[in-house]
Design an enzyme around this catalytic site. Structure first.
Site, short mmCIF file in Angstrom:
data_model
loop_
_atom_site.label_atom_id
_atom_site.label_comp_id
_atom_site.label_asym_id
_atom_site.label_seq_id
_atom_site.Cartn_x
_atom_site.Cartn_y
_atom_site.Cartn_z
N THR A 85 -44.30 47.22 5.98
CA THR A 85 -43.43 48.48 6.20
C THR A 85 -42.48 48.99 5.30
O THR A 85 -41.74 48.02 4.71
CB THR A 85 -42.71 48.38 7.56
OG1 THR A 85 -42.03 49.40 7.91
CG2 THR A 85 -41.78 47.22 7.84
N ASP A 101 -39.89 50.20 6.03
CA ASP A 101 -38.69 50.07 6.76
C ASP A 101 -37.88 48.69 6.58
O ASP A 101 -36.55 48.66 7.01
CB ASP A 101 -38.93 50.26 8.58
CG ASP A 101 -39.27 51.63 8.57
OD1 ASP A 101 -39.40 52.62 7.64
OD2 ASP A 101 -40.01 51.72 9.66
N GLY A 120 -48.26 53.14 10.20
CA GLY A 120 -48.30 53.83 8.95
C GLY A 120 -48.37 53.23 7.56
O GLY A 120 -48.33 51.92 7.49
N ARG A 125 -54.38 50.02 24.46
CA ARG A 125 -53.72 51.30 25.16
C ARG A 125 -54.36 52.53 24.08
O ARG A 125 -53.74 53.27 23.58
CB ARG A 125 -52.27 51.46 25.07
CG ARG A 125 -51.46 50.37 25.74
CD ARG A 125 -49.92 50.42 25.60
NE ARG A 125 -49.50 51.88 26.18
CZ ARG A 125 -48.17 52.22 25.88
NH1 ARG A 125 -47.35 51.53 25.48
NH2 ARG A 125 -48.12 53.62 26.20
N ASP A 173 -38.01 46.24 8.35
CA ASP A 173 -37.50 45.84 9.70
C ASP A 173 -38.04 44.69 10.41
O ASP A 173 -37.70 44.52 11.67
CB ASP A 173 -37.05 47.01 10.54
CG ASP A 173 -38.53 47.68 10.89
OD1 ASP A 173 -39.57 47.08 10.32
OD2 ASP A 173 -38.47 48.48 11.73
N ASP A 203 -44.35 45.90 12.87
CA ASP A 203 -44.19 45.14 14.43
C ASP A 203 -45.45 45.36 15.30
O ASP A 203 -45.84 44.64 15.94
CB ASP A 203 -42.78 45.30 14.68
CG ASP A 203 -42.49 44.17 15.70
OD1 ASP A 203 -42.18 42.90 15.13
OD2 ASP A 203 -42.08 44.56 16.88
N ARG A 210 -36.77 54.43 10.20
CA ARG A 210 -36.75 54.40 11.84
C ARG A 210 -35.21 53.76 12.19
O ARG A 210 -34.33 54.47 11.74
CB ARG A 210 -37.67 53.46 12.26
CG ARG A 210 -38.49 54.13 13.34
CD ARG A 210 -39.69 53.38 14.07
NE ARG A 210 -40.93 53.27 13.18
CZ ARG A 210 -41.80 53.78 13.60
NH1 ARG A 210 -41.77 55.08 14.51
NH2 ARG A 210 -42.87 53.92 12.86
O1 F6P Z 1 -42.60 52.76 9.91
C1 F6P Z 1 -42.59 53.55 8.83
C2 F6P Z 1 -42.28 55.05 8.79
O2 F6P Z 1 -42.56 55.76 7.87
C3 F6P Z 1 -40.91 55.37 9.47
O3 F6P Z 1 -39.84 55.29 8.43
C4 F6P Z 1 -40.97 56.88 9.84
O4 F6P Z 1 -40.10 56.88 11.24
C5 F6P Z 1 -42.23 56.75 10.61
O5 F6P Z 1 -43.02 55.74 10.02
C6 F6P Z 1 -42.95 58.04 10.51
O6 F6P Z 1 -44.52 57.85 10.93
P1 F6P Z 1 -45.45 58.92 10.73
O7 F6P Z 1 -46.42 58.62 9.73
O8 F6P Z 1 -46.10 59.14 12.03
O9 F6P Z 1 -44.92 60.55 10.25
#
Ligand code: F6P
Length: 360
Positions: free
Chosen positions: A137, A139, A10, A78, A141, A115, A183
Site C-alpha cells: 500500500t 499508505d 488499490g 462479500r 499503514d 490490510d 487514508r
Molecule cells: O489505500 C490506497 C489509497 O490510494 C488511499 O490512499 C486512498 O484513500 C484510496 O486508496 C483510494 O482508493 P480508490 O482507488 O478507490 O480511489
C-alpha cells in the site's frame, strides 16, 4: 509446485516488481506460475487465469500498476451482485473460489494486497487454502511491516509536487493547500511535507485547529514571507469535526476520503484574507514507475513469497523488519493499522523546524 498470484485492492507502484520477483524465482525452481486476473476474479471464473512465463514478466520491474489488474470490490466473502431489482446485494463466493483453486490443481495462492486483501487471504487460509500474503500500500499503514512498497514512490511524487508549487505560490503570494492520499494514516503527508519544506502539515493523527494554521500563515506574512505551503492528508480532520468524505464508495467497496484541501483553503481565505489555491494529488501518487527502493523491496517480497511457499509456510505473509525480509502469520499481521506515532522523531523534527502541525 503450481502457484497462482493475485493482486487485490488499490494498485501501488511495485506490484509488477513483486510479480516479477515471484514468477522469475518460481520458474528458476521449476515451478509453474499463474496469475489470477482482476484480483480474485480469475479464481471465481469472472476473469481469466493466465499462465505466467518469462516473456510475461520481461521488462515489467519498472512498470507501475499491475499486469494482472486489480479491484477493491473483489472480496469473495462479500461479492457484490446487482439484483434484477436494481439493488446491490452481497454473496459469499469463497467456496466457489476454493473449488476452482483445487480443480485447477494449485499448490499455493500468493495474494498481494493491503490490510483488506490480507484479511481475505487469512480467511481463505482458514478455509484450508495454502496461501502466502504480500503486504502492499502507498499508505504505509500495515502494522506488520516496517514499510510497504509504493510508499517511497508516493512520497517522492508528493515531494516533487511540493517543490513545484513553491515557486508558483511565492510568485503569486498565495497559500497553496496540497491534499495527499494515505487514508487514515499521515505518513505520506508527514514525510513529503518534511522533505518538501511545507509550512503546515495536517495529519489524521493530530486533529487540527484552523486558528493555529492561520496563525502560521499570518506569522509568515508578518516576517515578510507572503506565501505558505500546506500539506493536508486526505484523512485529516479538524478537532471539532469529522473527516471529509468524497462519496460512500462503490457497492462492495469502501468510503472514499477527499475534499479536505478545499475546506482548509476556504477557511484560511475566510480568516486571513489570503488568496488560496488547492491541489489534490490523488492517484498521481499511485501511478508510474516505482522508485529504486520500492522496486527492490517488491522484488525481494516476490522472491521471499515463493521461498515461503517452497518451505510450506502457508498462512504466512512476508514482512520487512530492520533490513530483513521475514515471514509472520498473516493472522498476527492484519488489523493493526499503523498510524504515525505522536512521539516519532519525524513529528518532533517537524516541530523543531517550526512546521505547524495544526495543534500548536
Ligand atoms: O489505500 C490506497 C489509497 O490510494 C488511499 O490512499 C486512498 O484513500 C484510496 O486508496 C483510494 O482508493 P480508490 O482507488 O478507490 O480511489
Amino acid at each position: 509446485m503450481k502457484i497462482v498470484i493475485a493482486t487485490g485492492g488499490g494498485d501501488a507502484p511495485g506490484l509488477n516488481a513483486v510479480i516479477k520477483g515471484a514468477v522469475s524465482s518460481g520458474l528458476t525452481k521449476g515451478f509453474q506460475m499463474y496469475g489470477s486476473r482482476r484480483g480474485f476474479g480469475g479464481l471465481l471464473g469472472d476473469a481469466r487465469i493466465i499462465r505466467l512465463k518469462s516473456k510475461n514478466v520481461r521488462g515489467i520491474i519498472h512498470q507501475g500498476g499491475t499486469i494482472l489488474g486489480t479491484t477493491n470490490r473483489g472480496n469473495p466473502f462479500r461479492w457484490p451482485l446487482l439484483g434484477l431489482d436494481g439493488k446491490w446485494r452481497e454473496e459469499d463466493r469463497s467456496a466457489e473460489l476454493a473449488a476452482v483453486f483445487r480443480e485447477r490443481g494449485f499448490d499455493c495462492l500468493i495474494a498481494i494486497g493491503g490490510d483488506g486483501t490480507l484479511a481475505i487471504t487469512q480467511k481463505l487460509s482458514e478455509l484450508g487454502l495454502p496461501v502466502i500474503g504480500v503486504p502492499k500500500t502507498i499508505d504505509n499503514d500495515v502494522g506488520a511491516t516496517d514499510v510497504t512498497f509504493g510508499f517511497d514512490t508516493a512520497v517522492s511524487i508528493a515531494t516533487e509536487a511540493l517543490d513545484r508549487v513553491h515557486t508558483t505560490a511565492e510568485s503569486h503570494e498565495r497559500v497553496l493547500v496540497v491534499e495527499v492520499m494515505g487514508r487514515n494514516a499521515g505518513w505520506i503527508a508527514l514525510h513529503s511535507g518534511l522533505a518538501g519544506g511545507a509550512d503546515v502539515i495536517l495529519i489524521p493523527e493530530i486533529p487540527y485547529d484552523i486558528e493555529s494554521v492561520c496563525k502560521k500563515v499570518r506569522d509568515r506574512e508578518a516576517r515578510g514571507i507572503p506565501f505558505s505551503i500546506v500539506v493536508v492528508a486526505e484523512g485529516a480532520a479538524p478537532k471539532d469535526g469529522g473527516v471529509s468524505l468524497r462519496d460512500p464508495g462503490e457497492p462492495g467497496g469502501v468510503e472514499r476520503l477527499g475534499g479536505i484541501a478545499e475546506l482548509v483553503a476556504n477557511a484560511i481565505h475566510a480568516k486571513t484574507g489570503k488568496e488560496t489555491r488547492t491541489l489534490t494529488l490523488g492517484h498521481l501518487l499511485r501511478g508510474g514507475s516505482p522508485t529504486t527502493f520500492d522496486r527492490l523491496l517488491a522484488v525481494r517480497f516476490g522472491a521471499a513469497a515463493v521461498r515461503a511457499a517452497e518451505r510450506g509456510e502457508f498462512g504466512k505473509m512476508v514482512t520487512f523488519a530492520g533490513q530483513e525480509v521475514l515471514t509472520m502469520p498473516i493472522k498476527d499481521g492484519i488489523g493493526q493499522l499503523k498510524t504515525v506515532p505522536l512521539g516519532a522523531d519525524t513529528v518532533q523534527t517537524a516541530r523543531d523546524l517550526g512546521v505547524c502541525l495544526g495543534d500548536g
